[in-house]
Write a protein that holds these residues in place. Structure first.
Motif, PDB file in Angstrom:
ATOM      1  N   ALA A 486       0.359  -1.308  -0.074  1.00 29.99           N
ATOM      2  CA  ALA A 486      -0.328   0.099   0.155  1.00 29.99           C
ATOM      3  C   ALA A 486       0.570   1.028   0.053  1.00 29.99           C
ATOM      4  O   ALA A 486       2.027   1.049   1.133  1.00 29.99           O
ATOM      5  N   LEU A 487       1.077   2.250  -0.264  1.00 31.82           N
ATOM      6  CA  LEU A 487       0.717   3.493  -0.153  1.00 31.82           C
ATOM      7  C   LEU A 487       0.054   4.523  -0.210  1.00 31.82           C
ATOM      8  O   LEU A 487      -0.933   5.231  -0.954  1.00 31.82           O
ATOM      9  N   PHE A 488       0.042   5.263   1.059  1.00 27.66           N
ATOM     10  CA  PHE A 488      -0.206   6.319   1.453  1.00 27.66           C
ATOM     11  C   PHE A 488       0.426   7.500   0.944  1.00 27.66           C
ATOM     12  O   PHE A 488       1.246   7.810   1.724  1.00 27.66           O
ATOM     13  N   PRO A 489      -0.361   8.538   0.253  1.00 29.71           N
ATOM     14  CA  PRO A 489      -0.083  10.065  -0.288  1.00 29.71           C
ATOM     15  C   PRO A 489      -0.255  10.788   1.055  1.00 29.71           C
ATOM     16  O   PRO A 489      -0.810  10.973   0.928  1.00 29.71           O
ATOM     17  N   PHE A 490       0.836  11.875   1.148  1.00 30.26           N
ATOM     18  CA  PHE A 490       0.933  13.262   1.658  1.00 30.26           C
ATOM     19  C   PHE A 490       1.152  13.948   0.933  1.00 30.26           C
ATOM     20  O   PHE A 490       2.368  14.839   1.207  1.00 30.26           O
ATOM     21  N   LYS A 494       4.601  15.728   0.329  1.00 30.72           N
ATOM     22  CA  LYS A 494       5.550  15.246  -0.706  1.00 30.72           C
ATOM     23  C   LYS A 494       6.402  14.197   0.078  1.00 30.72           C
ATOM     24  O   LYS A 494       7.002  14.194  -0.651  1.00 30.72           O
ATOM     25  N   SER A 495       5.033  13.666   0.721  1.00 27.76           N
ATOM     26  CA  SER A 495       5.807  12.317   1.092  1.00 27.76           C
ATOM     27  C   SER A 495       4.771  11.095   0.861  1.00 27.76           C
ATOM     28  O   SER A 495       4.030  11.617   1.255  1.00 27.76           O
ATOM     29  N   GLY A 496       5.206   9.755   0.726  1.00 24.95           N
ATOM     30  CA  GLY A 496       4.583   9.024   1.356  1.00 24.95           C
ATOM     31  C   GLY A 496       4.488   7.484   1.983  1.00 24.95           C
ATOM     32  O   GLY A 496       5.669   7.252   2.414  1.00 24.95           O
ATOM     33  N   GLU A 497       3.218   7.278   2.855  1.00 25.92           N
ATOM     34  CA  GLU A 497       3.575   5.673   3.562  1.00 25.92           C
ATOM     35  C   GLU A 497       3.787   4.631   2.810  1.00 25.92           C
ATOM     36  O   GLU A 497       2.600   4.113   2.042  1.00 25.92           O
ATOM     37  N   SER A 526       5.821   9.116  -9.623  1.00 25.42           N
ATOM     38  CA  SER A 526       4.963  10.039 -10.893  1.00 25.42           C
ATOM     39  C   SER A 526       3.702  10.998  -9.916  1.00 25.42           C
ATOM     40  O   SER A 526       3.107  11.658 -10.901  1.00 25.42           O
ATOM     41  N   LEU A 527       3.500  11.006  -8.629  1.00 26.47           N
ATOM     42  CA  LEU A 527       2.697  11.711  -7.885  1.00 26.47           C
ATOM     43  C   LEU A 527       3.331  12.704  -7.153  1.00 26.47           C
ATOM     44  O   LEU A 527       2.911  13.878  -6.900  1.00 26.47           O
ATOM     45  N   GLY A 528       4.825  13.057  -7.785  1.00 27.19           N
ATOM     46  CA  GLY A 528       5.345  14.173  -7.345  1.00 27.19           C
ATOM     47  C   GLY A 528       5.910  14.533  -5.666  1.00 27.19           C
ATOM     48  O   GLY A 528       6.729  14.844  -5.026  1.00 27.19           O
ATOM     49  N   LEU A 529       5.744  12.476  -5.550  1.00 31.24           N
ATOM     50  CA  LEU A 529       6.642  12.494  -3.866  1.00 31.24           C
ATOM     51  C   LEU A 529       7.867  12.900  -3.664  1.00 31.24           C
ATOM     52  O   LEU A 529       8.280  11.883  -4.655  1.00 31.24           O
ATOM     53  N   GLU A 530       8.264  13.060  -2.893  1.00 29.50           N
ATOM     54  CA  GLU A 530       9.481  12.927  -2.805  1.00 29.50           C
ATOM     55  C   GLU A 530      10.756  12.200  -1.399  1.00 29.50           C
ATOM     56  O   GLU A 530      12.555  11.984  -1.442  1.00 29.50           O
ATOM     57  N   LYS A 531       9.926  11.698  -0.641  1.00 26.88           N
ATOM     58  CA  LYS A 531      10.318  10.891  -0.115  1.00 26.88           C
ATOM     59  C   LYS A 531       9.381   9.928   0.784  1.00 26.88           C
ATOM     60  O   LYS A 531       8.049   9.860   0.302  1.00 26.88           O
ATOM     61  N   GLU A 550      17.176   4.858  10.054  1.00 27.32           N
ATOM     62  CA  GLU A 550      15.746   5.280  10.679  1.00 27.32           C
ATOM     63  C   GLU A 550      15.957   6.501  10.835  1.00 27.32           C
ATOM     64  O   GLU A 550      16.707   7.934  10.256  1.00 27.32           O
ATOM     65  N   CYS A 551      15.263   6.828  10.798  1.00 32.83           N
ATOM     66  CA  CYS A 551      14.613   8.374  11.089  1.00 32.83           C
ATOM     67  C   CYS A 551      13.598   8.544  12.738  1.00 32.83           C
ATOM     68  O   CYS A 551      13.384   7.816  13.123  1.00 32.83           O
ATOM     69  N   SER A 552      13.143  10.275  13.403  1.00 32.37           N
ATOM     70  CA  SER A 552      12.966  10.557  14.362  1.00 32.37           C
ATOM     71  C   SER A 552      11.707  10.549  14.375  1.00 32.37           C
ATOM     72  O   SER A 552      10.476  10.865  12.761  1.00 32.37           O
ATOM     73  N   ILE A 553      10.319  10.208  15.263  1.00 33.52           N
ATOM     74  CA  ILE A 553       8.736  10.781  14.803  1.00 33.52           C
ATOM     75  C   ILE A 553       8.626  12.104  14.384  1.00 33.52           C
ATOM     76  O   ILE A 553       7.573  12.534  13.277  1.00 33.52           O
ATOM     77  N   GLU A 554       9.107  13.200  14.695  1.00 32.51           N
ATOM     78  CA  GLU A 554       9.402  14.017  14.121  1.00 32.51           C
ATOM     79  C   GLU A 554       9.995  14.057  11.803  1.00 32.51           C
ATOM     80  O   GLU A 554       8.429  15.052  11.127  1.00 32.51           O
ATOM     81  N   SER A 555      10.028  13.425  11.676  1.00 31.91           N
ATOM     82  CA  SER A 555      10.248  13.474  10.228  1.00 31.91           C
ATOM     83  C   SER A 555       8.756  12.597   9.575  1.00 31.91           C
ATOM     84  O   SER A 555       8.475  12.857   8.297  1.00 31.91           O
ATOM     85  N   ILE A 556       7.510  12.163  10.442  1.00 31.26           N
ATOM     86  CA  ILE A 556       6.998  11.734  10.091  1.00 31.26           C
ATOM     87  C   ILE A 556       5.910  12.608   9.950  1.00 31.26           C
ATOM     88  O   ILE A 556       5.477  13.402  10.472  1.00 31.26           O
ATOM     89  N   PRO A 557       4.984  12.815   9.067  1.00 30.54           N
ATOM     90  CA  PRO A 557       4.424  14.142   8.534  1.00 30.54           C
ATOM     91  C   PRO A 557       3.263  14.110  10.059  1.00 30.54           C
ATOM     92  O   PRO A 557       2.310  12.902  10.749  1.00 30.54           O
ATOM     93  N   GLU A 558       2.833  15.715  10.348  1.00 28.60           N
ATOM     94  CA  GLU A 558       1.899  15.988  11.799  1.00 28.60           C
ATOM     95  C   GLU A 558       0.100  15.209  12.094  1.00 28.60           C
ATOM     96  O   GLU A 558       0.072  14.474  12.231  1.00 28.60           O
ATOM     97  N   GLN A 559       0.234  14.898   9.812  1.00 23.26           N
ATOM     98  CA  GLN A 559      -0.902  14.097  10.216  1.00 23.26           C
ATOM     99  C   GLN A 559      -1.431  12.843  10.531  1.00 23.26           C
ATOM    100  O   GLN A 559      -2.005  12.064  10.844  1.00 23.26           O
ATOM    101  N   ARG A 560       0.116  11.962  10.052  1.00 26.25           N
ATOM    102  CA  ARG A 560      -0.531  10.784  10.045  1.00 26.25           C
ATOM    103  C   ARG A 560       0.525  10.697  11.469  1.00 26.25           C
ATOM    104  O   ARG A 560      -0.410   9.467  12.044  1.00 26.25           O
TER     105      ARG A 560
END
Length: 592
Positions: A486-490, A494-497, A526-531, A550-560
């Motif tokens: 699955a790909l969930f865009p934000f 410009k990111s996606g899960e 193709s959706l213009g996502l960068e990460k 690995e990254c911190s939770i701050e790297s995750i979009p706020e909505q997610r």
């Protein structure tokens, strides 16, 4: 839900775009590279050479040559291991054979042979034959893809083939330079490091005969490839040279088409790759090298040019015109029939006979011939080489690479960097991959349930799964779902899960997860996502090996972040996407 569609156009170029010369002698209009690859290209790395081209670089910091070499070597090692033991059929165009770059091409083949790759070389001869005929006051004659081989042409062809074979044997005989080995011990033990070259009567042929009232004389068609004897030579660590001179059952020597020989060998040997080393590259309309085409994309492009190109029209005829027309209309079943038609040719070669199980000759060419005035004039660019590539992909060869032999080190760059230096045509890279539908719900549930039960995946109800189904991609085989993701865009960030990557138990360990992740990455681009980011509890190692860190939770979009169940203790990983122009479209096919 948008899906990935490639966005370049095909342009067969005989020369590089004017006004785009880069400092290292390569056209500046190439596709963007990953940082590591761009680093080697920009500083003139060729084969084993390392160093800065040295013009100041606009204030760029100096790069330590040792670090640069180590970085390149580490980038290449997965490919070195992956290619070891593979069999490559390499057709070297006559233009490259007769040019100043041939020695370096053979040097790189020798290097790759030392790394464990098995080579079958098929050298082109038409430039040398035409030159010999001209020197003797004779004129070359072509009809369609074939030369009309009279007695004078046959004599010139035999002489050219003999010279080329001897040249290849001579240039591969020295092995690696001794000077570079002395510091590693007594050089006596290195004297055996030479490339053994084997040649012989591996190719059976029959006269082409009289076709449409034209007598082709001593021109031959491939009838038999002696697979077992070629494999014996390969297994004894020899580089095999297969000449385009075939031998008939009546004892005649016949002049065969080089590409017909090379494609027949690739099919007969069930080669891992066919590599076409030519004197140019395939560009898009922006002057950038097209690095990737699926067999379907290449197929449609060739068919679109069938009215302007005899070679493309012959491809249409061989692959089965009915299948071609239905493929353009999206008739998958009929397109499979077209593939089965070519697979029949491939199957006839797998026993090394070139016959239909030894009971009769197929009514058509066994390999795929290109040549004649169309190829010599380049009126359709490198469409002819593309047609040959698509033909063998249909027949079962998984990868074909078309590379520019006039660019130093292009063979190494094509094989040992992610995006390569030429054009790769691939068979069924994403076979059966598509957006999920409601009918796939039970198949997806069957795959992910064991992972939910073990805690690897978050448990989803059928309602939740159905609501997010338009974000799922599945791989279908024989009516069954064998993998999903699955790909969930934000879009704002410009990111996606990436989530719910799962492969059915019986299909694990075969690269399906990698293919699906690569597909999802292309959709994201193709959706213009960068990460891309993901949450995981137990599969971190798999993703780290594929470029996530690995990254911190701050790297995750706020909505997610607001919806994360922190009690699971998930780790967070992120990957920066590298833009790739990974294909072509059929809409704006041009030849410049």
């Amino acid at each position: 839900m948008a899906t990935w569609t490639p966005g370049a156009r095909l342009a067969g170029e005989l020369s590089r775009p004017v006004g785009h010369a880069a400092a290292n002698g390569l056209p500046s209009g190439r596709l963007p590279r990953v940082a590591a690859t761009r680093r080697w290209r920009g500083r003139g790395v060729r084969c084993c050479a390392v160093g800065n081209s040295g013009s100041g670089g606009g204030g760029a910091a100096a790069v330590n040559p040792g670090e640069e070499f180590v970085g390149f070597f580490r980038e290449a090692w997965p490919y070195i291991r992956g290619h070891r033991g593979s069999t490559f059929v390499v057709v070297i165009s006559s233009e490259v054979m007769s040019g100043p770059h041939f020695d370096r091409v053979l040097q790189d083949i020798s290097l790759l042979h030392g790394l464990g790759i098995k080579f079958v070389l098929v050298p082109g001869t038409h430039v040398q034959i035409d030159k010999l005929l001209s020197e003797r006051g004779k004129k070359a004659k072509y009809v369609g893809q074939y030369r009309i081989t009279d007695s004078d042409s046959l004599e010139a062809a035999m002489e050219a083939a003999g010279r080329i074979r001897l040249t290849i044997e001579a240039k591969l005989s020295p092995g690696p330079p001794m000077l570079n080995l002395r510091r590693h011990g007594v050089i006596g033990r290195w004297h055996g490091l030479v490339d053994n070259v084997a040649s012989g009567n591996f190719l059976g042929a029959k006269r082409r005969g009289v076709v449409n009232g034209i007598d082709y004389g001593f021109t031959g068609e491939v009838k038999k490839v002696d697979v077992s004897r070629i494999r014996e030579r390969l297994d004894s660590d020899s580089i095999v040279v297969v000449s385009n001179m075939g031998y008939s059952s009546s004892g005649e020597v016949l002049n065969c088409n080089t590409y017909e020989v090379a494609t027949a060998c690739a099919l007969a040997m069930e080669a891992d790759k066919l590599v076409c080393i030519i004197d140019g590259q395939i560009f898009d309309e922006h002057g950038r090298v097209i690095h990737f085409m699926s067999i379907e994309e290449a197929d449609l492009l060739i068919r679109k040019r069938a009215k302007q190109s005899d070679i493309a029209a012959n491809y249409v005829k061989v692959v089965d015109e009915e299948g071609i027309n239905s493929l353009q209309k999206g008739d998958y079943k009929s397109s499979l029939n077209a593939r089965a038609h070519v697979n029949g040719y491939a199957a006839s070669f797998q026993n090394g006979l070139g016959f239909n199980n030894g009971n009769g000759i197929y009514s058509g060419e066994q390999g795929f011939a290109i040549g004649g005035e169309e190829r010599l004039s380049r009126s359709n660019g490198y469409l002819s080489e593309l047609a040959a590539a698509a033909y063998v992909c249909h027949g079962g060869v998984q990868r074909v690479h078309i590379i520019d032999g006039t660019v130093d080190g292009s063979l190494l760059l094509e094989l040992f960097t992610r995006d390569g230096a030429g054009t790769m045509i691939a068979r069924d890279v994403y076979e059966g991959t598509r957006i999920a539908t409601a009918e796939d719900l039970s198949g997806i549930r069957k795959i992910i349930r064991p992972l939910e039960d073990s805690g690897v995946l978050v448990r989803r109800t059928d309602t939740e799964l159905l609501e997010s189904l338009n974000s799922f991609y599945v791989v279908e085989r024989d009516g069954s779902i064998i993998a999903c993701a699955a790909l969930f865009p934000f879009p704002e960030e410009k990111s996606g899960e990436v989530a719910a990557i799962a492969v059915s138990e019986e299909c694990r360990g075969r690269g399906q997860g990698d293919k699906l992740l690569d597909y999802v990455e292309k959709v994201a681009l193709s959706l213009g996502l960068e990460k891309l980011f993901l949450l995981t509890t137990r599969t971190a190692d798999w993703f780290v090996r594929r470029g996530f860190s690995e990254c911190s939770i701050e790297s995750i979009p706020e909505q997610r972040r607001k919806r994360i169940n922190v009690s699971r203790g998930s780790k967070y990983y992120i990957k920066q996407l590298q833009p790739k122009h990974a294909g072509v479209t059929n809409n704006n096919f041009i030849i410049r």
